[in-house]
Scaffold this motif. Structure first.
Motif, PDB file in Angstrom:
ATOM      1  N   SER A  67      -0.155  -2.774  -6.793  1.00 39.54           N
ATOM      2  CA  SER A  67      -1.257  -3.723  -6.733  1.00 39.54           C
ATOM      3  C   SER A  67      -0.734  -5.150  -6.806  1.00 39.54           C
ATOM      4  O   SER A  67       0.404  -5.389  -7.228  1.00 39.54           O
ATOM      5  CB  SER A  67      -2.247  -3.480  -7.879  1.00 39.54           C
ATOM      6  N   GLN A 107       0.831  -1.205   0.000  1.00 42.20           N
ATOM      7  CA  GLN A 107       0.000   0.000   0.000  1.00 42.20           C
ATOM      8  C   GLN A 107       0.864   1.252   0.000  1.00 42.20           C
ATOM      9  O   GLN A 107       0.540   2.230  -0.685  1.00 42.20           O
ATOM     10  CB  GLN A 107      -0.923  -0.018   1.218  1.00 42.20           C
ATOM     11  N   ASN A 145       3.683   1.731  -1.324  1.00 48.65           N
ATOM     12  CA  ASN A 145       4.288   1.951  -2.637  1.00 48.65           C
ATOM     13  C   ASN A 145       3.260   1.981  -3.770  1.00 48.65           C
ATOM     14  O   ASN A 145       3.645   1.994  -4.945  1.00 48.65           O
ATOM     15  CB  ASN A 145       5.322   0.861  -2.914  1.00 48.65           C
ATOM     16  N   ASN A 146       1.971   1.990  -3.407  1.00 52.76           N
ATOM     17  CA  ASN A 146       0.890   2.029  -4.401  1.00 52.76           C
ATOM     18  C   ASN A 146       1.050   0.933  -5.448  1.00 52.76           C
ATOM     19  O   ASN A 146       0.901   1.156  -6.657  1.00 52.76           O
ATOM     20  CB  ASN A 146       0.842   3.400  -5.098  1.00 52.76           C
TER      21      ASN A 146
END
Length: 225
Positions: free
Chosen positions: A111, A106, A108-109
């Motif tokens: 998925s 999360q 480091n964004n």
């Protein structure tokens, strides 16, 4: 038209000079500051080409300033290591012992689809065999498998394969690389004899010819039109 050609040439040569100064590491990898500099220079470099009335110095000064700041920042972070995490961040572990760190994902964004895609690109389909997956500061993902799942090396198998050493290109697309030929301790006479042995009469018939330190020759001819 001549003015536009001259301005384009000056900008191109300026960028080439400063990219050489920055070094090959920056050309192969982009840290955060390097990415910012690249984006800004891409925008600035097009302005005097779109507006011929704009003084060229208005473009060159910002470009030189940006490159100077990047060089200064690189020098400071090399001298004072504590500055690197501040400007470039630090590597983070996305997987430890087969367990995904959801908080780091999360932060480091990143998925799950992106993580799995990157693992597949490194021939890893089972997360449980991953000992560590480290997201480096330049955005690359380094994967370290569990010892039991790593490919066995020749040393582990007790095998000592002979070293072939460095491979040098002697002929590229029909052109003889004389400097490489000399560095390999070969001459034109040897080359002619080797070409004849490989079934070629002239260097221009050869697409690629290489020689390694073990004396092994690879030779591929050009496609016939």
């Amino acid at each position: 038209m001549a003015i536009l050609f001259c301005r384009t040439t000056i900008i191109f040569l300026t960028l080439m000079v400063f990219m050489r100064i920055l070094g090959k590491r920056q050309m192969g990898e982009l840290e955060l500051s390097e990415l910012v500099v690249s984006i800004l220079i891409a925008d600035i470099g097009t302005l005097p080409l779109q507006d011929i009335g704009m003084p060229l110095i208005n473009c060159l000064v910002p470009i030189i300033t940006l490159f100077s700041l990047e060089l200064l920042l690189s020098g400071l972070t090399l001298r004072f290591m504590r500055l690197r995490p501040i400007f470039f961040g630090k590597p983070c572990f996305l997987i430890r012992k087969g367990v995904i760190d959801q908080q780091e994902m999360q932060r480091n964004n990143l998925s799950l689809d992106e993580l799995l895609s990157e693992l597949r690109s490194q021939s890893v389909t089972d997360i449980s065999v991953v000992e560590y997956a480290v997201l480096e500061t330049d955005g690359t993902l380094n994967v370290l498998l569990d010892p039991s799942d790593r490919p066995a090396t020749a040393g582990q198998l007790g095998v000592a394969p002979p070293s072939t050493g460095y491979t040098s290109a002697l002929i590229v697309q029909g052109r003889v690389l004389s400097e490489n030929l000399r560095s390999c301790g070969r001459d034109e006479r040897w080359l002619r004899q080797e070409l004849k042995r490989q079934g070629f009469s002239q260097p221009r018939d050869v697409y690629l010819m290489t020689l390694n330190e073990a004396g092994q020759v690879f030779c591929a001819g050009k496609d016939r039109e």
